[in-house]
Structures are given as structure tokens and as C-alpha cells.
Scaffold this motif. Structure first.
Motif, PDB file in Angstrom:
ATOM      1  N   THR A  45      10.673  -6.020   8.879  1.00 46.86           N
ATOM      2  CA  THR A  45      10.996  -7.041   7.888  1.00 46.86           C
ATOM      3  C   THR A  45       9.759  -7.819   7.433  1.00 46.86           C
ATOM      4  OG1 THR A  45      11.525  -8.657   9.612  1.00 46.86           O
ATOM      5  CG2 THR A  45      13.359  -7.338   8.719  1.00 46.86           C
ATOM      6  N   GLU A  46       8.689  -7.790   8.212  1.00 51.16           N
ATOM      7  CA  GLU A  46       7.461  -8.492   7.843  1.00 51.16           C
ATOM      8  C   GLU A  46       6.265  -7.571   8.031  1.00 51.16           C
ATOM      9  OE1 GLU A  46       6.905 -12.368   9.580  1.00 51.16           O
ATOM     10  OE2 GLU A  46       9.063 -12.727   9.637  1.00 51.16           O
ATOM     11  N   LEU A  47       5.387  -7.581   7.038  1.00 51.01           N
ATOM     12  CA  LEU A  47       4.184  -6.753   7.094  1.00 51.01           C
ATOM     13  C   LEU A  47       2.993  -7.603   6.659  1.00 51.01           C
ATOM     14  CD1 LEU A  47       2.855  -4.011   7.562  1.00 51.01           C
ATOM     15  CD2 LEU A  47       3.494  -3.396   5.216  1.00 51.01           C
ATOM     16  N   ASP A  48       2.081  -7.852   7.589  1.00 50.65           N
ATOM     17  CA  ASP A  48       0.907  -8.671   7.322  1.00 50.65           C
ATOM     18  C   ASP A  48      -0.318  -7.770   7.234  1.00 50.65           C
ATOM     19  OD1 ASP A  48      -1.189 -10.442   7.187  1.00 50.65           O
ATOM     20  OD2 ASP A  48      -0.457 -11.738   8.794  1.00 50.65           O
ATOM     21  N   LEU A  49      -0.807  -7.573   6.029  1.00 46.12           N
ATOM     22  CA  LEU A  49      -1.994  -6.751   5.788  1.00 46.12           C
ATOM     23  C   LEU A  49      -3.159  -7.609   5.307  1.00 46.12           C
ATOM     24  CD1 LEU A  49      -0.234  -3.730   4.070  1.00 46.12           C
ATOM     25  CD2 LEU A  49      -1.125  -3.866   6.396  1.00 46.12           C
ATOM     26  N   GLN A  50      -3.117  -8.860   5.687  1.00 43.36           N
ATOM     27  CA  GLN A  50      -4.152  -9.821   5.307  1.00 43.36           C
ATOM     28  C   GLN A  50      -5.500  -9.407   5.880  1.00 43.36           C
ATOM     29  OE1 GLN A  50      -2.957 -13.853   6.087  1.00 43.36           O
ATOM     30  NE2 GLN A  50      -5.049 -14.514   6.444  1.00 43.36           N
ATOM     31  N   SER A  51      -6.528  -9.537   5.070  1.00 47.73           N
ATOM     32  CA  SER A  51      -7.923  -9.301   5.482  1.00 47.73           C
ATOM     33  C   SER A  51      -8.162  -7.899   6.034  1.00 47.73           C
ATOM     34  CB  SER A  51      -8.351 -10.344   6.522  1.00 47.73           C
ATOM     35  OG  SER A  51      -8.206 -11.642   6.015  1.00 47.73           O
ATOM     36  N   SER A  79       2.538   1.062  -2.374  1.00 46.04           N
ATOM     37  CA  SER A  79       3.632   0.905  -3.332  1.00 46.04           C
ATOM     38  C   SER A  79       4.598   2.081  -3.331  1.00 46.04           C
ATOM     39  CB  SER A  79       3.080   0.663  -4.734  1.00 46.04           C
ATOM     40  OG  SER A  79       2.462   1.829  -5.227  1.00 46.04           O
ATOM     41  N   VAL A  80       4.138   3.241  -2.888  1.00 43.02           N
ATOM     42  CA  VAL A  80       5.013   4.416  -2.788  1.00 43.02           C
ATOM     43  C   VAL A  80       6.241   4.074  -1.938  1.00 43.02           C
ATOM     44  CG1 VAL A  80       5.186   6.742  -1.805  1.00 43.02           C
ATOM     45  CG2 VAL A  80       3.189   6.104  -3.154  1.00 43.02           C
ATOM     46  N   GLY A  81       6.016   3.378  -0.848  1.00 41.00           N
ATOM     47  CA  GLY A  81       7.115   3.013   0.041  1.00 41.00           C
ATOM     48  C   GLY A  81       7.944   1.850  -0.460  1.00 41.00           C
ATOM     49  N   LEU A  84       5.650  -9.788   2.782  1.00 44.09           N
ATOM     50  CA  LEU A  84       4.477  -8.931   2.665  1.00 44.09           C
ATOM     51  C   LEU A  84       3.273  -9.806   2.349  1.00 44.09           C
ATOM     52  CD1 LEU A  84       3.063  -6.156   2.400  1.00 44.09           C
ATOM     53  CD2 LEU A  84       3.802  -6.148   0.008  1.00 44.09           C
ATOM     54  N   SER A  85       2.242  -9.726   3.182  1.00 48.78           N
ATOM     55  CA  SER A  85       1.015 -10.466   2.926  1.00 48.78           C
ATOM     56  C   SER A  85      -0.114  -9.492   2.626  1.00 48.78           C
ATOM     57  CB  SER A  85       0.632 -11.340   4.122  1.00 48.78           C
ATOM     58  OG  SER A  85      -0.590 -12.000   3.841  1.00 48.78           O
ATOM     59  N   LEU A  86      -0.665  -9.632   1.448  1.00 52.23           N
ATOM     60  CA  LEU A  86      -1.825  -8.851   1.026  1.00 52.23           C
ATOM     61  C   LEU A  86      -2.993  -9.787   0.712  1.00 52.23           C
ATOM     62  CD1 LEU A  86       0.060  -6.365  -1.301  1.00 52.23           C
ATOM     63  CD2 LEU A  86      -1.044  -5.813   0.867  1.00 52.23           C
ATOM     64  N   GLU A  87      -2.972 -10.966   1.285  1.00 55.69           N
ATOM     65  CA  GLU A  87      -4.022 -11.952   1.031  1.00 55.69           C
ATOM     66  C   GLU A  87      -5.368 -11.485   1.564  1.00 55.69           C
ATOM     67  OE1 GLU A  87      -2.174 -16.312   0.909  1.00 55.69           O
ATOM     68  OE2 GLU A  87      -2.020 -15.408   2.894  1.00 55.69           O
ATOM     69  N   ARG A  89      11.278 -11.456  -0.038  1.00 57.27           N
ATOM     70  CA  ARG A  89      11.399 -12.866  -0.365  1.00 57.27           C
ATOM     71  C   ARG A  89      10.035 -13.552  -0.470  1.00 57.27           C
ATOM     72  NH1 ARG A  89      16.218 -11.896   0.414  1.00 57.27           N
ATOM     73  NH2 ARG A  89      17.979 -12.739   1.459  1.00 57.27           N
ATOM     74  N   GLU A  90       9.024 -12.888   0.035  1.00 57.13           N
ATOM     75  CA  GLU A  90       7.689 -13.481   0.025  1.00 57.13           C
ATOM     76  C   GLU A  90       6.641 -12.384  -0.091  1.00 57.13           C
ATOM     77  OE1 GLU A  90       5.237 -15.406   3.581  1.00 57.13           O
ATOM     78  OE2 GLU A  90       6.995 -16.612   3.017  1.00 57.13           O
ATOM     79  N   MET A  91       5.756 -12.537  -1.075  1.00 60.74           N
ATOM     80  CA  MET A  91       4.632 -11.609  -1.209  1.00 60.74           C
ATOM     81  C   MET A  91       3.397 -12.448  -1.517  1.00 60.74           C
ATOM     82  SD  MET A  91       4.026  -8.185  -3.511  1.00 60.74           S
ATOM     83  CE  MET A  91       3.887  -8.958  -5.122  1.00 60.74           C
ATOM     84  N   LYS A  92       2.503 -12.498  -0.555  1.00 62.54           N
ATOM     85  CA  LYS A  92       1.292 -13.301  -0.688  1.00 62.54           C
ATOM     86  C   LYS A  92       0.147 -12.422  -1.183  1.00 62.54           C
ATOM     87  CE  LYS A  92       2.574 -16.391   3.077  1.00 62.54           C
ATOM     88  NZ  LYS A  92       2.166 -16.881   4.408  1.00 62.54           N
ATOM     89  N   VAL A  93      -0.501 -12.870  -2.253  1.00 61.62           N
ATOM     90  CA  VAL A  93      -1.613 -12.098  -2.822  1.00 61.62           C
ATOM     91  C   VAL A  93      -2.831 -12.965  -3.143  1.00 61.62           C
ATOM     92  CG1 VAL A  93      -0.175 -10.231  -3.727  1.00 61.62           C
ATOM     93  CG2 VAL A  93      -0.626 -12.251  -5.136  1.00 61.62           C
ATOM     94  N   ARG A  94      -2.855 -14.170  -2.665  1.00 60.44           N
ATOM     95  CA  ARG A  94      -3.995 -15.054  -2.953  1.00 60.44           C
ATOM     96  C   ARG A  94      -5.277 -14.518  -2.329  1.00 60.44           C
ATOM     97  NH1 ARG A  94      -3.416 -19.400  -5.825  1.00 60.44           N
ATOM     98  NH2 ARG A  94      -1.360 -20.222  -6.167  1.00 60.44           N
ATOM     99  N   ASN A  95      -6.393 -15.008  -2.824  1.00 56.74           N
ATOM    100  CA  ASN A  95      -7.721 -14.649  -2.323  1.00 56.74           C
ATOM    101  C   ASN A  95      -8.016 -13.155  -2.448  1.00 56.74           C
ATOM    102  OD1 ASN A  95      -8.191 -17.363  -1.631  1.00 56.74           O
ATOM    103  ND2 ASN A  95      -7.183 -17.070   0.334  1.00 56.74           N
ATOM    104  N   ASN A  96      -7.670 -12.630  -3.598  1.00 51.91           N
ATOM    105  CA  ASN A  96      -8.043 -11.274  -3.984  1.00 51.91           C
ATOM    106  C   ASN A  96      -8.899 -11.395  -5.241  1.00 51.91           C
ATOM    107  OD1 ASN A  96      -6.726  -8.955  -2.377  1.00 51.91           O
ATOM    108  ND2 ASN A  96      -5.103 -10.487  -2.487  1.00 51.91           N
TER     109      ASN A  96
END
Length: 142
Positions: A18-24, A36-38, A48-51, A76-83
Motif C-alpha cells: 500500500t506504500e512505496l517510498d522511492l525517495q532519493s 508506470s507500467v505497473g 507513492l513517494s518519488l521525492e 491517495r498520496e503521490m509526492k514528487v517535490r524536489n525533482n
């Protein structure tokens, strides 16, 4: 990137995450494309965090396009800041997420009301059947 390809494939069949943190993680546009395929078929991911990566407007637009195609998306949440995103694209992502969250809330409310109506009509039908049986028994005993 092979790792992102594998992760994207895993999201296709995911039923638990339910949560995926790919930050940094030094993710670039090609990695976001693999991820995005998935996201096209995923129904369980909520956060999902892609910060703090190296995503550009190209990746953000692609993610938005993919997410819009998934009618059962629970994100419900997708973080993309600091890209490497322009302010306009960042605002589009944030607006999409706010709108999507509101749609999820409205859908959940409608489903709850539908269940309550279904339960009420089932209870009412059962009451009518009991009254009919009771009336038949009363009429038959006279």
C-alpha cells in the motif's frame, strides 16, 4: 533501469503493498516510465513517494496520463517535490491528487449508501414476508 522494470512488473500483480517510498533513489524519467507500467493496473497502492530524484516534466506528465487511465486506482498520496519539475507541472500533479482523493471519497460514500439501501430493502422485504405469513396464519385460524 532493471530495478525499476522489476518493480513496475511487481506492481501489476500487487495485492498487498500500500506504500512505496522511492525517495532519493536517483530515479530518472526512464525509471519512472518502467514504474508506470505497473501503475496502469494497480488497485492497492495508496502512497507513492518519488521525492528527491531526477524526474522531469516528461516523467510527471506520463505518470499523470497513466494514473488517469486506472479507474480503480486507490492512490491517495503521490509526492514528487524536489525533482526537476517546473512549478506548473508540480501544481498539476498536486491538483490531480487532490481531485482524485475527493473522487475516491465520493465513490466510497456512494458505495456505502448503496450498501445501506440494499440492506434496508432486504430488511423491508423480510418484514413484508413475515407480515404476509402472519396474516395468512391469522386468516387460516378463524
Amino acid at each position: 533501469d532493471e530495478t525499476m522494470r522489476v518493480l513496475g512488473q511487481a506492481l501489476l500483480t500487487n495485492t498487498n503493498l500500500t506504500e512505496l517510498d522511492l525517495q532519493s533513489n536517483v530515479i530518472r524519467d526512464d525509471g519512472a516510465e518502467q514504474l508506470s507500467v505497473g501503475m496502469v493496473e494497480n488497485h492497492t497502492l495508496k502512497k507513492l513517494s518519488l521525492e528527491d530524484n531526477f524526474l522531469t516534466d516528461v516523467a510527471a506528465k506520463m505518470l499523470l496520463m497513466i494514473l488517469e487511465r486506472n479507474d480503480d486506482l486507490q492512490l491517495r498520496e503521490m509526492k514528487v517535490r524536489n525533482n526537476l519539475l517546473t512549478e506548473v507541472i508540480l501544481q498539476q500533479v498536486e491538483l490531480y491528487m487532490r481531485t482524485h482523493v475527493n473522487e475516491l471519497k465520493a465513490r466510497k460514500k456512494r458505495e456505502k449508501e448503496k450498501r445501506q439501501q440494499s440492506h434496508s430493502s432486504t430488511s423491508l422485504q423480510g418484514s413484508k414476508e413475515r407480515m404476509s405469513v402472519s396474516a395468512a396464519l391469522t386468516t387460516g385460524t378463524r
